[in-house]
Design a protein around this motif. Structure first.
Motif, PDB file in Angstrom:
ATOM      1  N   ALA A 171       0.789  -0.980  -0.155  1.00 24.36           N
ATOM      2  CA  ALA A 171       0.001  -0.183   0.292  1.00 24.36           C
ATOM      3  C   ALA A 171       0.859   1.502  -0.128  1.00 24.36           C
ATOM      4  N   THR A 175      -2.600   5.399   0.282  1.00 23.46           N
ATOM      5  CA  THR A 175      -3.586   4.506   0.919  1.00 23.46           C
ATOM      6  C   THR A 175      -3.797   4.322   2.314  1.00 23.46           C
ATOM      7  N   THR A 176      -2.191   3.763   2.757  1.00 23.29           N
ATOM      8  CA  THR A 176      -2.245   3.634   4.307  1.00 23.29           C
ATOM      9  C   THR A 176      -2.402   4.762   5.315  1.00 23.29           C
ATOM     10  N   ARG A 178      -5.582   7.043   4.401  1.00 23.71           N
ATOM     11  CA  ARG A 178      -6.916   6.287   3.710  1.00 23.71           C
ATOM     12  C   ARG A 178      -7.623   5.421   4.334  1.00 23.71           C
TER      13      ARG A 178
END
Length: 267
Positions: A171, A175-176, A178
């Motif tokens: 990720a 992404t991490t 979120r």
């Protein structure tokens, strides 16, 4: 002797709480008086007359709507800025982190009158005095440290291994953030937003400097009403403000408490 000493602090805390709450509770019966003066009537003669006045009189209603609108926008700005500041400080060296935190929380230490004069001098140059944007910026400055503190507390309790595991699984940073970080610190974000809302809704000093005849918040209208006459509508407004503050603060504390219990269970 020890059992007696053990009860001293709880008794003192109860007495202090009662002393603080009594003036607030005294406003409630006054707000239901059927007369046009500040008088405490018996519950049998209570009337919602002054609450109807608060919600139907254009002057009071406009100030109430203005306060709610400004508080919501200020809380949004303060929460976004405070969350970004808290996240950003995680990347700062520990030696610099203390100084950075002190700068972010500085509005809590500066006297409101001094801060109000400085904001007035700055906003009058940009023609934002007496505007919603000016109020939002000024009140967001007051709420930002509260949002920053609550989000920072949630981040301090966050396990760094979770981020490392997320990145190890492929990720990216976005992404991490979120899917891992923001959901875990969400209670702190919510609590910060609620505290920022309360501070903005109740603020009167800065509002007195930045207000105009066309834009007045509810606390300023309450203060002006007290200087003009003894209109019991101000008691109804005070009861509304106190109730909204208590409810909002209760939700904020519940969010923080839920986060603490959640972490304890995991440990």
């Amino acid at each position: 002797m020890m059992p007696h000493r053990r009860h001293v602090l709880p008794v003192f805390a109860v007495l202090l709480a009662v002393t603080i709450v009594l003036p607030i509770l005294a406003v409630i019966p006054v707000s239901f008086t059927p007369t046009s003066s500040f008088a405490i009537s018996s519950p049998e003669s209570w009337s919602p007359r002054w609450y109807r006045e608060l919600l139907t009189n254009p002057v009071w209603l406009d100030s109430l709507v203005s306060s709610l609108r400004i508080a919501l926008l200020a809380a949004l700005v303060a929460t976004v800025a405070g969350t970004m500041a808290a996240l950003g400080l995680r990347r700062v060296r520990r030696t610099h982190r203390v100084v950075a935190r002190a700068l972010v929380t500085l509005p809590l230490l500066i006297p409101l009158v001094v801060l109000a004069v400085g904001l007035y001098a700055m906003l009058i140059r940009t023609q934002l005095v007496g505007t919603t944007a000016g109020f939002v910026l000024a009140h967001a400055l007051l709420g930002l440290p509260l949002a920053f503190i609550t989000v920072s507390a949630s981040l301090d309790a966050l396990d760094d291994n979770l981020e490392q595991a997320s990145r190890g699984l492929g990720a990216g940073p976005v992404t991490t953030m979120r899917l891992i970080v923001l959901p875990l610190v969400a209670p702190g974000v919510i609590a910060g937003a609620l505290f920022a809302f309360v501070v903005s809704f109740n603020e009167v000093v800065i509002a007195g400097f930045l207000g105009s005849p066309y834009l007045r918040t509810l606390p300023i209208e309450m203060y002006s009403s007290m200087t003009r006459s003894t209109d019991p509508t101000v008691a109804a407004a005070a009861t509304f403000v106190a109730a909204l503050t208590v409810i909002t603060a209760a939700f904020a504390l519940a969010a923080m408490s839920w986060r603490r219990r959640h972490l304890t269970r995991k440990d």
